[in-house]
Write an enzyme that holds these catalytic residues in place. Sequence first.
Site, PDB file in Angstrom:
ATOM      1  N   LYS A   7      -4.680  -0.020   6.546  1.00 42.22           N
ATOM      2  CA  LYS A   7      -3.890   0.981   5.838  1.00 42.22           C
ATOM      3  C   LYS A   7      -3.033   1.708   6.854  1.00 42.22           C
ATOM      4  CE  LYS A   7      -7.448   3.149   4.100  1.00 42.22           C
ATOM      5  NZ  LYS A   7      -8.586   2.296   4.539  1.00 42.22           N
ATOM      6  N   GLU A   8      -1.733   1.755   6.602  1.00 43.78           N
ATOM      7  CA  GLU A   8      -0.852   2.474   7.512  1.00 43.78           C
ATOM      8  C   GLU A   8      -1.285   3.932   7.577  1.00 43.78           C
ATOM      9  OE1 GLU A   8       3.358   1.725   7.320  1.00 43.78           O
ATOM     10  OE2 GLU A   8       3.028  -0.088   6.164  1.00 43.78           O
ATOM     11  N   ASN A  65      -5.045  -6.180  -2.938  1.00 43.25           N
ATOM     12  CA  ASN A  65      -3.883  -5.300  -3.062  1.00 43.25           C
ATOM     13  C   ASN A  65      -3.418  -5.175  -4.508  1.00 43.25           C
ATOM     14  OD1 ASN A  65      -3.805  -4.589  -0.408  1.00 43.25           O
ATOM     15  ND2 ASN A  65      -2.052  -5.842   0.138  1.00 43.25           N
ATOM     16  N   LYS A 124       5.289  -6.142  -2.361  1.00 42.16           N
ATOM     17  CA  LYS A 124       5.506  -7.537  -1.943  1.00 42.16           C
ATOM     18  C   LYS A 124       4.387  -8.442  -2.441  1.00 42.16           C
ATOM     19  CE  LYS A 124       4.691  -8.433   2.440  1.00 42.16           C
ATOM     20  NZ  LYS A 124       3.560  -9.389   2.466  1.00 42.16           N
ATOM     21  N   PHE A 133      -6.640  -5.976   6.335  1.00 45.63           N
ATOM     22  CA  PHE A 133      -6.809  -4.945   5.320  1.00 45.63           C
ATOM     23  C   PHE A 133      -6.553  -3.573   5.934  1.00 45.63           C
ATOM     24  CE2 PHE A 133      -9.436  -8.546   3.983  1.00 45.63           C
ATOM     25  CZ  PHE A 133      -8.995  -8.723   2.687  1.00 45.63           C
ATOM     26  N   PHE A 167      -8.209   5.687  -5.525  1.00 40.54           N
ATOM     27  CA  PHE A 167      -7.008   5.098  -6.110  1.00 40.54           C
ATOM     28  C   PHE A 167      -6.885   5.402  -7.604  1.00 40.54           C
ATOM     29  CE2 PHE A 167      -6.475   2.998  -2.148  1.00 40.54           C
ATOM     30  CZ  PHE A 167      -5.147   2.628  -2.095  1.00 40.54           C
ATOM     31  N   THR A 177      -0.051 -12.015   5.461  1.00 44.06           N
ATOM     32  CA  THR A 177      -0.387 -12.224   4.050  1.00 44.06           C
ATOM     33  C   THR A 177       0.442 -13.384   3.522  1.00 44.06           C
ATOM     34  OG1 THR A 177      -0.855  -9.868   3.794  1.00 44.06           O
ATOM     35  CG2 THR A 177      -0.492 -11.143   1.775  1.00 44.06           C
ATOM     36  N   CYS A 190       3.181  -3.603   1.541  1.00 41.39           N
ATOM     37  CA  CYS A 190       2.150  -4.508   1.011  1.00 41.39           C
ATOM     38  C   CYS A 190       2.136  -4.604  -0.507  1.00 41.39           C
ATOM     39  CB  CYS A 190       0.773  -4.064   1.514  1.00 41.39           C
ATOM     40  SG  CYS A 190       0.555  -4.259   3.291  1.00 41.39           S
ATOM     41  N   ARG A 198       9.715   1.354   3.442  1.00 40.70           N
ATOM     42  CA  ARG A 198       9.926   0.176   2.604  1.00 40.70           C
ATOM     43  C   ARG A 198       9.445   0.459   1.186  1.00 40.70           C
ATOM     44  NH1 ARG A 198       7.354  -4.200   6.698  1.00 40.70           N
ATOM     45  NH2 ARG A 198       6.135  -2.337   7.239  1.00 40.70           N
TER      46      ARG A 198
END
Length: 435
Positions: A157-158, A214, A269, A155, A255, A121, A266, A334
Amino acid sequence: MNIAIVGTGYVGLVSGTCFAELGANVTCVDVNAQKIENLKQGKIPIYEPNLDSMVLRNIKAGRLRFTTDLSSILDSVEVVFSAVGTPPDEDGSADLRYVFEVAKTIGQHMNNYLVVVTKSTVPVGTAEKVKTVIQAELNKRSVQIGFDVASNPEFLKEGSAIDDFMKPDRVVVGVESERAKDLMTRLYKPMLLNNFRVIFMDIPSAEMTKYAANSMLATRISFMNDIANLCELVGADVNMVRKGIGTDSRIGSKFLYSGCGYGGSCFPKDVKALIKTADQNGYDMRVLNAVEAVNESQKNILFEKFKLYFNGDVKNKKVAIWGLAFKPETDDMREAPALVLIDSLLKAGCQVCAYDPVAMNECKRRIGDVISYGKNMYDTVIDANAIFHVTEWKEFRMPSWGVIRKAMKENPVLIDGRNVFSVSELEGIDYLKIG
């Protein structure tokens, strides 16, 4: 097709492994020699469901290789992906030094046409700078070798990255030549035979798309947290409000969950970086500045509820924390809300015992033994005054409340940072939620 992926962090390793699973011959490159040796043995540095077995399978099939030497493989690949880290600088901008180091190495050693693709990114305009770096190195060598740059933001997603890669909503690719477009089409076609969802566009638009996506998701989260906080003041229930507005097809239900703030690698940041990009271009991102401010404030809400519940008398209180990762199905901490909560609790003189199915080693790496760690969710609540539910892991959803109540001290409270539980299911435990 032969490709290289530079950087074996989250994006690089997942992308490289998935491309290999689709039949490409992939070489993953990293400057960390120990990490590369571990990867050759199938030992992966991150937690992502099913990734370890996929890495081993493709190593054995000969489609996935690892090296520390990018220069040695450039003659044998057609596409090089740059997936190195772009950490936030002190001023919030993206630190691009590793991106430019990759570009410099490519320019110094390439001998054939390449498509150099930025997967990390990066701010708008980075691809043009990468192009300049590569060309400068070719000029130093007094050689004329064709190449293209492209932008292919991720794109992922963890926690669901493999599915996201293999079954994407869309693949965004920014290119500036038909030759680069043809190569990228060949690369992605195997996964999209039935529905080719590659969206080709100009490079600056592709770079902007990742930040915009994001930032929009972060905006929805902060908006709902703002609404949740107002709900508490006026007596409304944010869960009902969410259902009411989520059925509007213009809004949708995703969301719209209130909670204790977003974290991870993500959203924080990328929001900061987009604000900085706007600032550098003389524009004030008023909405995103508010999004960031709401999120920072929201990370303190669990501790504030705890302090209010005990009328400020929280010193020496023992508390349990369920969940440390910023989201379930990852060990990533993070910008995790749990870190802000732990810091506030320790400063207030509380005793903290935490449990997370996969993130406890990461927590120990970050903060050491300033808190204790439970063997399971029940171990954390022994003699506790309060429970904080911070990460919505599935194993937390149906606890044995009778057992938990007996293990806790008198007048215990559960502070639910993810609005998973309901007061009707608790047995003698007070319940506080968001909104």
